[in-house]
Design an enzyme around this catalytic site. Structure first.
Site, PDB file in Angstrom:
ATOM      1  N   TYR A 138     -11.829 -22.429  14.866  1.00 24.67           N
ATOM      2  CA  TYR A 138     -11.021 -23.625  14.619  1.00 24.67           C
ATOM      3  C   TYR A 138     -10.006 -23.745  15.751  1.00 24.67           C
ATOM      4  O   TYR A 138      -9.056 -22.964  15.843  1.00 24.67           O
ATOM      5  CB  TYR A 138     -10.320 -23.458  13.287  1.00 24.67           C
ATOM      6  CG  TYR A 138      -9.447 -24.618  12.855  1.00 24.67           C
ATOM      7  CD1 TYR A 138      -9.890 -25.515  11.890  1.00 24.67           C
ATOM      8  CD2 TYR A 138      -8.170 -24.801  13.369  1.00 24.67           C
ATOM      9  CE1 TYR A 138      -9.089 -26.559  11.473  1.00 24.67           C
ATOM     10  CE2 TYR A 138      -7.368 -25.840  12.957  1.00 24.67           C
ATOM     11  CZ  TYR A 138      -7.828 -26.718  12.006  1.00 24.67           C
ATOM     12  OH  TYR A 138      -7.035 -27.745  11.594  1.00 24.67           O
ATOM     13  N   LYS A 166     -14.933 -25.804  16.675  1.00 27.53           N
ATOM     14  CA  LYS A 166     -14.424 -27.127  16.295  1.00 27.53           C
ATOM     15  C   LYS A 166     -13.310 -27.422  17.280  1.00 27.53           C
ATOM     16  O   LYS A 166     -12.261 -26.784  17.264  1.00 27.53           O
ATOM     17  CB  LYS A 166     -13.891 -27.044  14.862  1.00 27.53           C
ATOM     18  CG  LYS A 166     -13.113 -28.227  14.348  1.00 27.53           C
ATOM     19  CD  LYS A 166     -12.688 -27.921  12.893  1.00 27.53           C
ATOM     20  CE  LYS A 166     -11.729 -28.951  12.333  1.00 27.53           C
ATOM     21  NZ  LYS A 166     -10.428 -28.993  13.009  1.00 27.53           N
TER      22      LYS A 166
END
Lengths: 304, 304
Positions: A138, A166
């Site tokens: 992330y 991501k």
């Protein structure tokens, strides 16, 4: 467990309905997730930033995962946020998620004291080793306050179970350049968050869209994702334009505040933002409601 | 309880010795605090950033406060960090600190989702109302990722129990200008952190120095603070120069990593940094040890 890749296509990130004390409403969560399953999103990102993972206790996070597994298991891959400030806490959360039946982990390098690249590496290594689940990195400096170097992403991609990243939208707007550079250095599946840039990201060849709006209006969002992934530039641009005013409110107020007010408007859940976050003021609410109306109509009307 | 102002003079911010699992070593903490009392610092800032408050559970934070009160009560005012991501958690921590006998609170607007000015105001109001203790606003965007507007500081200063602010060094270096502006808008006691700028801040008329190095080398730090508060420019500059190489290592490695390695070197405590934070590498340790040696000698030698 679902066998489809959790890191390709539209990954919808729902809110986590909870009361003012941080107690998760598992029934309301189930309703949100059912809606995502019915729409046919590619994966669900439970306990992301919009899912207020940072504000929930380990116990409540586990309750949310168990309820989600019960609802979606075998239908759609479930990615669970395991971020925490302490490495041992993140390891515990990852093990909880695996034991409860999650399909994948999303791991944010949450920080208080700014982390070095080496510290983030060791943190990811410890969490990756703690379970067999595939991990998505992330990368969102806006909330985690950590910036990954390309070298660090390369090192992390060499860890066997770390499979995806991501990414935030590139500051310079050069999506094709960034994708090429990342594909050269890593074998990660590359997805983007920042809903307003997702159509461009998918048109540029990104593997996934990690979407806030997809957690709220999954059918319409999936339409945009599919058009962009099919290379249908006109179709994607047309839908993107419909979403644009809503995304302006995401930028102005923070998407989390907009999403939590809309849950109630859509009769999906009564959900409190974790204080100190505050609901939008009346005038701002009104502005959001006017803007979102055509999108709600497109989505298939209000549930009641 | 101590009747002296906790927000004037040298406030020493010690480390919180804990093991790798985040269990506080209350005996070692007592030794650190005894050393600060003996040196005669003006106040103690327990569970600040160096005191790893962000990484400890509520239970461990309470154990630390109780041990500290037992050690210092009635001798030196004890300021306790009550920062937390959730408002209800911060309220609970503030009540714990008051019940355990703390003299004052230090409150950081810890954030994950970026906070609005209004959200920070409501957060501070809720915590200030929860106890009778005077509150110092912890203003450090480097860790909390929140920037106070001057208007917000003014509004906060109108809350009766909010009495002080701990400021970061001004980016433009204009300490006299900032102090004048803050004194015009607020009646807060104004102190600074960022050890390398503290002599200038005190020479410019700041009320307090919230000091990391003061938690480690309190006698020498107090010498510098007293010289600067007395307007002894030459004396302050001379001591400041002795500290400068150590402060370079604070900037290069993060003061928390330097302080935790020196605890052991000074035979004060075995203390682990909370992972993901990592100890300094051998070459960096060596560099710090060489640099700190003259300061340790000045402080009065190594305890063993």
């Amino acid at each position: 467990m679902s066998s489809a890749s959790p890191f390709h296509g539209l990954s919808a990130f729902p809110a986590t309905p909870a009361n003012i004390d941080g107690r998760v409403d598992t029934e309301a969560l189930g309703r949100l997730l059912e809606r995502l399953c019915e729409a046919g999103v590619a994966s669900i990102g439970l306990l992301g930033s919009t899912g207020i993972y940072a504000y929930l206790t380990r116990e409540e996070r586990l309750r949310a995962v168990k309820a989600a597994v019960e609802c979606v298991a075998g239908r759609i891959p479930l990615i669970v946020g395991a971020g925490a400030l302490r490495t041992d806490h993140a390891v515990g959360l990852a093990r909880d998620a695996e034991a409860a039946g999650a399909d994948a982990l999303l791991l944010a390098p949450v920080s208080y004291t700014p982390l070095t690249q080496e510290e983030a590496y060791e943190h990811f290594l410890a969490v990756a080793k703690a379970t067999k689940l595939p991990v998505c990195i992330y990368n969102n400096p806006g909330t985690t306050h950590f910036t990954f170097s390309r070298e660090l992403l390369q090192r992390l991609s060499d860890i066997e179970t770390i499979r995806a990243v991501k990414m935030p939208l590139p500051v310079d707007g050069d999506l094709p350049g960034e994708l090429a550079a990342l594909r050269e250095k890593t074998d990660l599946a590359i997805g983007y968050s920042g809903d307003w840039g997702a159509a461009d990201a998918l048109l540029s060849g990104a593997d996934a869209w990690y979407s806030v709006v997809g957690g709220l209006l999954p059918r319409t969002t999936l339409g945009l994702a599919k058009a962009a992934m099919a290379g249908d530039v006109d179709g994607a641009r047309r839908l993107d334009k419909l979403f644009a005013p809503l995304w302006q409110t995401f930028k102005a107020f923070g998407s989390i505040r907009v999403v939590y007010m809309l849950l109630e408007h859509l009769s999906l859940a009564r959900a409190e933002l974790p204080r100190p976050l505050l609901p939008l003021k009346s005038a701002d609410r009104q502005r959001v409601l006017e803007i979102v109306e055509p999108l709600i109509a497109l989505e298939g009307g209000r549930k009641s």
